[in-house]
Design an enzyme around this catalytic site. Sequence first.
Site, PDB file in Angstrom:
ATOM      1  N   PRO A  89       0.777  -1.246   0.000  1.00  0.00           N
ATOM      2  CA  PRO A  89       0.000   0.000   0.000  1.00  0.00           C
ATOM      3  C   PRO A  89       0.809   1.296   0.000  1.00  0.00           C
ATOM      4  CG  PRO A  89       0.032  -0.924   2.200  1.00  0.00           C
ATOM      5  CD  PRO A  89       0.738  -1.917   1.308  1.00  0.00           C
ATOM      6  N   CYS A  90       1.450   1.584  -1.105  1.00  0.00           N
ATOM      7  CA  CYS A  90       2.223   2.822  -1.210  1.00  0.00           C
ATOM      8  C   CYS A  90       1.317   4.054  -1.203  1.00  0.00           C
ATOM      9  CB  CYS A  90       3.117   2.798  -2.442  1.00  0.00           C
ATOM     10  SG  CYS A  90       2.278   2.438  -3.989  1.00  0.00           S
ATOM     11  N   HIS A  91       0.030   3.867  -1.489  1.00  0.00           N
ATOM     12  CA  HIS A  91      -0.904   5.000  -1.445  1.00  0.00           C
ATOM     13  C   HIS A  91      -1.123   5.493  -0.016  1.00  0.00           C
ATOM     14  CE1 HIS A  91      -3.390   1.387  -0.938  1.00  0.00           C
ATOM     15  NE2 HIS A  91      -4.212   2.146  -0.229  1.00  0.00           N
TER      16      HIS A  91
END
Length: 169
Positions: free
Chosen positions: A136-138
Amino acid sequence: MLYRDYYDTPIVGRLTILANEDALEGLWFNGQAHYGAHYDLSQVQQQSNPVLDTTKRWLDRYFAGEQPAVTELSLAPRGTDFQLKVLHVLCQIPYGQSMSYQDVADAVTQENGGHRSSARAVGGAVGHNPISIIIPCHRVLGKDGALTGYAAGVDKKIELMKLENMILI
């Protein structure tokens, strides 16, 4: 052998999924920066396999507002040792929560036995995440909560954050 397929999301467009027989290797938004990473996707035929099918079910649950765990999938991202350490930290960010690039750098520094990591280096590694959404880089924000860059575009980052009911500043 590698397998490639597509997944049409309800809110952020089409994704390309890449897997081997045992693990997920890539998940990219069509048109994002670093699309396909180090792979020549034109040489990988579109064909399903159990890993891709499991990934699609995970994505179905995610976009339905459930909170599937990263650990439900077998992941095999490629990258440098540093990039892989950053991706490991990203996998620890809980659904609906965020960390700053500096927080990620501090966590990588701890894992690295005190060898200092910079927020800028972390930003580069985050931008090269080959398994979007699932890793989950967001959920990584600027130190002040700013919605800094996202390889697929800040608009997609915002949609994913809304899905997870994250507070947008």
